[in-house]
Design a protein around this motif. Structure first.
Motif, PDB file in Angstrom:
ATOM      1  N   GLY A  24       0.823  -1.223   0.000  1.00 32.05           N
ATOM      2  CA  GLY A  24       0.000   0.000   0.000  1.00 32.05           C
ATOM      3  C   GLY A  24       0.845   1.255   0.000  1.00 32.05           C
ATOM      4  O   GLY A  24       0.410   2.311  -0.463  1.00 32.05           O
ATOM      5  N   HIS A  25       2.073   1.151   0.529  1.00 30.80           N
ATOM      6  CA  HIS A  25       2.935   2.334   0.600  1.00 30.80           C
ATOM      7  C   HIS A  25       4.073   2.285  -0.416  1.00 30.80           C
ATOM      8  O   HIS A  25       5.129   2.893  -0.202  1.00 30.80           O
TER       9      HIS A  25
ATOM     10  N   CYS B  72      -0.387  10.728   1.237  1.00 26.36           N
ATOM     11  CA  CYS B  72      -0.738   9.476   1.927  1.00 26.36           C
ATOM     12  C   CYS B  72      -0.517   9.681   3.425  1.00 26.36           C
ATOM     13  O   CYS B  72       0.291  10.515   3.835  1.00 26.36           O
TER      14      CYS B  72
ATOM     15  N   CYS C 152       1.141   7.982   5.311  1.00 23.11           N
ATOM     16  CA  CYS C 152       2.505   7.627   5.718  1.00 23.11           C
ATOM     17  C   CYS C 152       3.451   8.817   5.567  1.00 23.11           C
ATOM     18  O   CYS C 152       4.604   8.746   5.963  1.00 23.11           O
TER      19      CYS C 152
ATOM     20  N   CYS D   7       1.260   6.946  -3.035  1.00 20.74           N
ATOM     21  CA  CYS D   7       1.364   5.526  -2.673  1.00 20.74           C
ATOM     22  C   CYS D   7       0.215   4.750  -3.320  1.00 20.74           C
ATOM     23  O   CYS D   7      -0.836   5.312  -3.633  1.00 20.74           O
TER      24      CYS D   7
HETATM   25 ZN   LIG Z   1       1.857   5.722   1.949  1.00 20.40          ZN
END
Ligand SMILES: [Zn+2]
Length: 402
Positions: A248-249, A259, A261, A266
């Motif tokens: 997912g990242h 995102c 993160c 991402c």
């Molecule tokens: Zn991410």
């Protein structure tokens, strides 16, 4: 080194007890004859093993009624109806699902609470609520005593050494000792196992579901975030520190949407629930209802909703193509909201895999919905909580009685 003559039969007995219980746990009721055949032991040895497991309160036996088969009917060995249970907790961004689960993966009781956005960012508050749910489902389980273990699934990575939640971007947790927070709040002490949701989901499906007998499988779990649980060569793949599977990242476009993160572009900003809502022109905090509404409109041929579904399906196919090239899986299970996406847009997902993956590995991959539907991660957490007892039923029985 050779083990002493006295120790060897005991070790073999323990090993065989674990095997019998594991077969019954994974397959439900089995005849003594089937178990005898599977373990390649004598009938009398099997009789003694089953008697031990009955004594431990883990299985029960019945003589099948009816039927007109010639010969003596074989006793049926099944998980004990009043046996030990575990509690599984599936923490996600929008809800916490808690269930008491018996041997054989049977859900005895279940509670779902929705979490407000403000609570979920506070691990202590989440632990308070989860502990309360654990108490409720334990009481409602119909079984005596406390659970023998607790399994907690979280949408984040778990540090292999500390067992802390290293990072759960969508919960905004970093280095959180959640298992300890929860253990402190439990009315009765029980070991707490914690794991990544996709890792648990693939574990449940590998042990007792759609990817049983499959040596190379990926469970792609799509909720607010997107993560992969991987079985490679029959073994779970966690990576050096436990962070493997965070597809997912993976940044696919540095100029893409922000995102959780901290990066941009991402995979989950194109494939997660939030992406579907954004692309469908309905930007709002993701929820099951909001996603379901887009799917309902797409089924009713609303052009905007349909276009959004197809765009996300294409992005999903591209992400799967990377997994196909990297891991060469036989099976990719699509869980969470991706199950509905598969239902609605399988041709688009498959076309993107063919377009973006290498030809050879893309030919052998199959896409499936998980056997346990939205409960894969929950039931994987239950598997983890049962692991110790399944590995050595005799030791677990001794602990329970002491
Ligand atoms: Zn991410």
């Amino acid at each position: 080194m050779r083990s002493s003559p006295a120790a060897r039969p005991d070790a073999i007995r323990r090993h065989n007890l674990a095997l019998v219980l594991d077969h019954v746990h994974r397959d439900g009721a089995l005849t003594r004859a089937e178990l005898t055949q599977r373990l390649e032991v004598s009938r009398s040895t099997m009789g003694a093993l089953v008697a031990d497991l009955i004594e431990l309160g883990l299985v029960e036996e019945a003589v099948p009624t009816g039927g007109s088969r010639v010969g003596r009917p074989s006793h049926v060995v099944a998980p004990h109806g009043g046996g030990p249970y575990v509690v599984a907790v599936d923490v996600d961004v929008t809800q916490i699902v808690t269930a008491a689960v018996g041997i054989g993966g049977v859900v005895l009781s279940r509670e779902v609470i929705t979490t407000s956005g403000s609570d979920i960012g506070h691990p202590e508050k989440v632990a308070d609520r989860a502990a309360e749910q654990i108490r409720k489902v334990s009481e409602a389980s119909g079984r005596d005593g406390p659970p023998v273990g607790i399994g907690v699934s979280v949408p984040g990575t778990i540090d292999r050494d500390t067992r802390h939640v290293a990072v759960a971007p969508n919960l905004e947790w970093r280095d959180v000792a959640f298992a300890e927070l929860l253990a402190e709040r439990l009315a009765a002490p029980a070991p707490v196992s914690i794991g990544n949701d996709a890792d648990f989901a693939v574990l449940a499906e590998h042990r007792r579901g759609a990817s049983r007998q499959v040596e190379d499988a990926v469970f792609l779990l799509g909720r607010v975030g997107v993560g992969a649980g991987i079985i490679s060569g029959g073994q779970p793949l966690h990576g050096r520190d436990g962070h493997a599977g965070e597809i997912g990242h993976t940044v696919v476009d540095t100029g893409g949407p922000p995102c959780h993160c901290g990066k941009h572009g991402c995979v989950e900003t194109y494939v997660g629930e939030g992406a579907l809502l954004r692309i469908a022109g309905r930007p709002q905090p993701p929820s099951e209802e909001a996603t379901a509404a887009v799917f309902a409109d797409a089924r009713a041929k609303d052009p905007t909703a349909l276009a959004a579904v197809r765009e996300v399906a294409e992005s999903l196919g591209r992400a799967i193509a990377s997994l196909v090239n990297t891991l060469n899986p036989e099976l990719v299970l699509l869980g969470g909201y991706l199950s509905d996406l598969l239902d609605l847009a399988r041709p688009e997902i498959e076309a993107a895999i063919v377009r973006y993956a290498l030809a050879a590995p893309s030919r052998s991959v199959r896409l499936l919905q998980p056997t346990f539907g939205p409960d894969s991660a929950l039931l994987g957490a239950a598997e983890a909580a049962f692991a110790e007892m399944l590995a050595d039923p005799l030791a677990a029985g001794d602990t329970a009685r002491s």
